[in-house]
Design an enzyme around this catalytic site. Structure first.
Site, PDB file in Angstrom:
ATOM      1  CG  PHE A  64      15.782   9.698   8.585  1.00  0.00           C
ATOM      2  CD1 PHE A  64      15.599  10.962   8.357  1.00  0.00           C
ATOM      3  CD2 PHE A  64      15.057   8.932   9.521  1.00  0.00           C
ATOM      4  CE1 PHE A  64      14.417  11.612   9.052  1.00  0.00           C
ATOM      5  CE2 PHE A  64      13.954   9.559  10.117  1.00  0.00           C
ATOM      6  CZ  PHE A  64      13.515  10.875   9.883  1.00  0.00           C
ATOM      7  CB  THR A  65      17.020  10.957  13.043  1.00  0.00           C
ATOM      8  OG1 THR A  65      15.541  11.020  12.655  1.00  0.00           O
ATOM      9  CG2 THR A  65      17.412  12.618  12.959  1.00  0.00           C
TER      10      THR A  65
ATOM     11  CG  ASP B  93      14.198   5.189   3.980  1.00  0.00           C
ATOM     12  OD1 ASP B  93      13.061   5.152   3.807  1.00  0.00           O
ATOM     13  OD2 ASP B  93      14.666   5.627   5.130  1.00  0.00           O
TER      14      ASP B  93
ATOM     15  CE1 TYR C 194      -2.625 -10.983  18.375  1.00  0.00           C
ATOM     16  CE2 TYR C 194      -1.836 -12.813  17.222  1.00  0.00           C
ATOM     17  CZ  TYR C 194      -1.669 -11.860  18.066  1.00  0.00           C
ATOM     18  OH  TYR C 194      -0.323 -11.799  18.481  1.00  0.00           O
TER      19      TYR C 194
ATOM     20  NE  ARG D  25      15.358  16.812  11.421  1.00  0.00           N
ATOM     21  CZ  ARG D  25      14.573  15.725  11.834  1.00  0.00           C
ATOM     22  NH1 ARG D  25      14.006  14.924  10.942  1.00  0.00           N
ATOM     23  NH2 ARG D  25      14.944  15.261  12.885  1.00  0.00           N
TER      24      ARG D  25
ATOM     25  CE  LYS E 278       8.040   9.946   7.313  1.00  0.00           C
ATOM     26  NZ  LYS E 278       8.059   8.966   8.363  1.00  0.00           N
TER      27      LYS E 278
ATOM     28  CG  PHE F 274      15.453  15.476  16.934  1.00  0.00           C
ATOM     29  CD1 PHE F 274      16.609  14.435  16.761  1.00  0.00           C
ATOM     30  CD2 PHE F 274      14.378  15.186  16.376  1.00  0.00           C
ATOM     31  CE1 PHE F 274      16.013  12.954  16.095  1.00  0.00           C
ATOM     32  CE2 PHE F 274      14.012  14.077  15.691  1.00  0.00           C
ATOM     33  CZ  PHE F 274      14.935  13.091  15.777  1.00  0.00           C
TER      34      PHE F 274
HETATM   35  O1  PLI Z   1       8.743   7.612  11.356  1.00  0.00           O
HETATM   36  P1  PLI Z   1       8.824   6.106  10.860  1.00  0.00           P
HETATM   37  O2  PLI Z   1       9.244   5.572  11.952  1.00  0.00           O
HETATM   38  O3  PLI Z   1       7.495   5.991  10.218  1.00  0.00           O
HETATM   39  O4  PLI Z   1       9.854   6.377   9.532  1.00  0.00           O
HETATM   40  C1  PLI Z   1      11.258   6.596   9.923  1.00  0.00           C
HETATM   41  C2  PLI Z   1      11.651   7.277   8.816  1.00  0.00           C
HETATM   42  C3  PLI Z   1      12.435   6.639   8.079  1.00  0.00           C
HETATM   43  N1  PLI Z   1      13.158   6.954   6.838  1.00  0.00           N
HETATM   44  C4  PLI Z   1      12.904   8.239   6.384  1.00  0.00           C
HETATM   45  C5  PLI Z   1      13.751   8.744   5.310  1.00  0.00           C
HETATM   46  C6  PLI Z   1      12.033   9.030   7.036  1.00  0.00           C
HETATM   47  O5  PLI Z   1      11.998  10.383   6.724  1.00  0.00           O
HETATM   48  C7  PLI Z   1      11.650   8.804   8.299  1.00  0.00           C
HETATM   49  C8  PLI Z   1      10.664   9.451   9.232  1.00  0.00           C
HETATM   50  N2  PLI Z   1      10.732  10.792   9.066  1.00  0.00           N
HETATM   51  C9  PLI Z   1      10.186  11.785   9.713  1.00  0.00           C
HETATM   52  C10 PLI Z   1       9.231  11.205  10.946  1.00  0.00           C
HETATM   53  C11 PLI Z   1       9.939  13.182   9.161  1.00  0.00           C
HETATM   54  O6  PLI Z   1       9.611  13.746   9.981  1.00  0.00           O
HETATM   55  O7  PLI Z   1      10.743  13.093   8.277  1.00  0.00           O
END
Ligand code: PLI
Length: 475
Positions: free
Chosen positions: A125-126, A216, A73, A383, A259, A449
């Site tokens: 970004f969303t 970011d 933990y 998008r 990513k 979305f």
């Molecule tokens: O999906 P998260 O919570 O691990 O990350 C959010 C996020 C933050 N910044 C940017 C530039 C992103 O592209 C992003 C998440 N993107 C997704 C889920 C996508 O499909 O592009």
């Protein structure tokens, strides 16, 4: 010089069978999903280009590391390995693990934004904007104008417009600006990079006014590749050096490890200021978990520590961006309207140009994503206006970019999958006048979305079946 072929710098050790579907199955699945590709079951999808988020294939080294997960933990060994990997690659001193990127965005927004403050950024970004607004902030887009023009070939469409930023500071005063949110390889603009020159100039301007800059860093490595490839003076520098130099200009970053970092889950907040880190850790324990796991299992942290180091290997990043370029060039040659120049993590179809017979109120990008799925089982993501949501007065936002994203997961698909994808897009391009628009029948309040539902404005489908070929994908 003779042209030599290119191949992925990995070989396949384990396979995951894909399911071929019939047109009839896809018709039913799409209707059940309310014409929203987010609501499809993955088993009904053939090639899944919904997102590059959490969909990467891990390496044998990462899979092996899973077995070395220390699931204590508190004080897991994997936490310290991950912290070290972050420091070695990104260079920030303080590390706060989170379950994924939005966990870090929540912490940063809550701690840095006072209600009524502005948060300038190079396009929204969303989830990022959502958390900024939740904390009472107001997002202001300060990206260069070229970013909003899908046909502009400007090589650094992710750049901040210094005049727009200066204008905001002059109008409201630096004290009204919480921080600048600087995204590398701007997702909503088509995976478009910032130049090193612009990153430095932007950070200098902010710092002169005492405004912090938070990166970011989600696709920072991909951005570093474009700097090396396109910006004079950087061709001989290692990707690792470029990433470090980007981060060194800024005060911290939020990161979705799903990513660049080649894992299925994970993220972090990293900063240089000890006091901010302490406050973040304090908030973290209420929302994500203890500060030595932040919502991740020990094995997740082990895989991410290795993924971070693999992400900056030159062969990897060259082939990752190269595969995206391969798909993009095939579509360009066929005359399909895509966002130029080809970006780092996906191809963005210009749905407004593709389906120019549909009004924006009929959500052309949503309709195009649905039509592509019907044609071949290819899953893509809207998008455009659906993602943009509504403004403070409740009106639909119609951003200039109305796009469909074909996002390429890392190390998952081969060039043959790219060919099948290109052929499906070209088929729908040939039949574009037959594509029908959509109307929204269910609209969630937040990040609509993900869960919105639609139905065709006329008839029972977005793309009639008649002339659809029975192709290799048993469509
Ligand atoms: O999906 P998260 O919570 O691990 O990350 C959010 C996020 C933050 N910044 C940017 C530039 C992103 O592209 C992003 C998440 N993107 C997704 C889920 C996508 O499909 O592009």
């Amino acid at each position: 010089m003779k042209k030599r072929s290119w191949a992925e710098p990995w070989k396949i050790k384990m396979v995951e069978p894909l399911r071929m579907t019939s047109r009839q199955t896809r018709e039913r699945a799409l209707a059940e999903a309310g014409y929203n590709t987010f609501l499809l079951r993955s088993e009904d999808v053939y090639i899944d280009l919904l997102t590059d988020s959490g969909t990467s294939a891990m390496s044998d080294r990462q899979w092996a590391a899973l077995m070395l997960g220390d699931e204590a933990y508190a004080g897991s060994r994997n936490y310290y390995d991950l912290e070290q990997a972050m420091r070695d690659v990104y260079g920030y001193s303080e590390f706060i693990p989170t379950h994924q990127g939005r966990g870090a965005e929540y912490l940063l927004s809550q701690l840095m934004i006072e209600p009524g403050q502005f948060v300038p950024g190079n396009m929204y970004f969303t989830t990022t904007r959502y958390h900024q607004e939740l904390a009472g902030g107001r997002f202001v887009d300060v990206i260069v104008d070229e970013a909003h023009d899908p046909s502009s070939t400007f090589p650094f469409k992710g750049n901040v417009c210094l005049n727009k930023l200066q204008g905001l500071i002059d109008e409201h005063g630096a004290g009204k600006i919480a921080y600048l949110s600087l995204e590398t390889n701007v997702n909503m603009a088509g995976g478009q990079p910032c130049s090193m020159k612009n990153i430095k100039a932007t950070c200098d301007l902010c710092h002169q006014h005492g405004i912090p800059v938070f990166l970011d860093a989600t696709r920072c490595v991909e951005n570093a590749w474009f700097i090396k490839d396109r910006e004079p003076g950087w061709a001989d520098r290692a990707i690792a050096e470029i990433v470090r130099e980007i981060c060194a200009c800024t005060d911290g970053c939020t990161m979705s490890g799903k990513k660049d970092s080649l894992v299925n889950i994970g993220g972090f907040l990293a900063v240089n200021e000890t006091k901010l880190a302490e406050e973040a850790r304090n908030l973290l324990v209420c929302h994500e978990g203890l500060h030595t796991y932040g919502g991740m299992a020990g094995r997740d942290m082990a895989a991410m520590a290795i993924g971070i180091r693999e992400s900056i290997e030159e062969d990897h990043i060259r082939s990752r961006v190269g595969q995206v370029r391969y798909l993009g060039q095939r579509l360009q040659h066929a005359g399909v309207p895509i966002v130029q120049p080809i970006g780092g993590h996906g191809i963005y179809l210009d749905a407004a140009a593709f389906l120019d017979h549909l009004p924006r109120e009929e959500f052309p990008a949503q309709a195009l994503a649905a039509a592509l799925y019907l044609d071949s089982g290819l899953r893509t993501m809207e998008r455009g206006a659906v993602s943009a949501g509504r403004d403070a007065e409740g009106n639909n936002i119609f951003p200039r970019l109305e796009l469909v994203r074909l996002t390429i997961p890392r190390r998952v698909y081969t060039q043959a999958h790219m060919d099948v994808t290109a052929e499906s897009v070209m088929e729908v391009w040939d039949r574009r006048r037959e594509v029908v628009g959509l109307r929204m029948t269910h609209e969630p309040v937040r990040l609509r979305f993900f869960q919105a539902m639609f139905s065709p404005t006329v008839g029972g489908t977005v793309l009639p079946a008649e002339s659809s070929p029975e192709s290799a994908v048993e469509c």
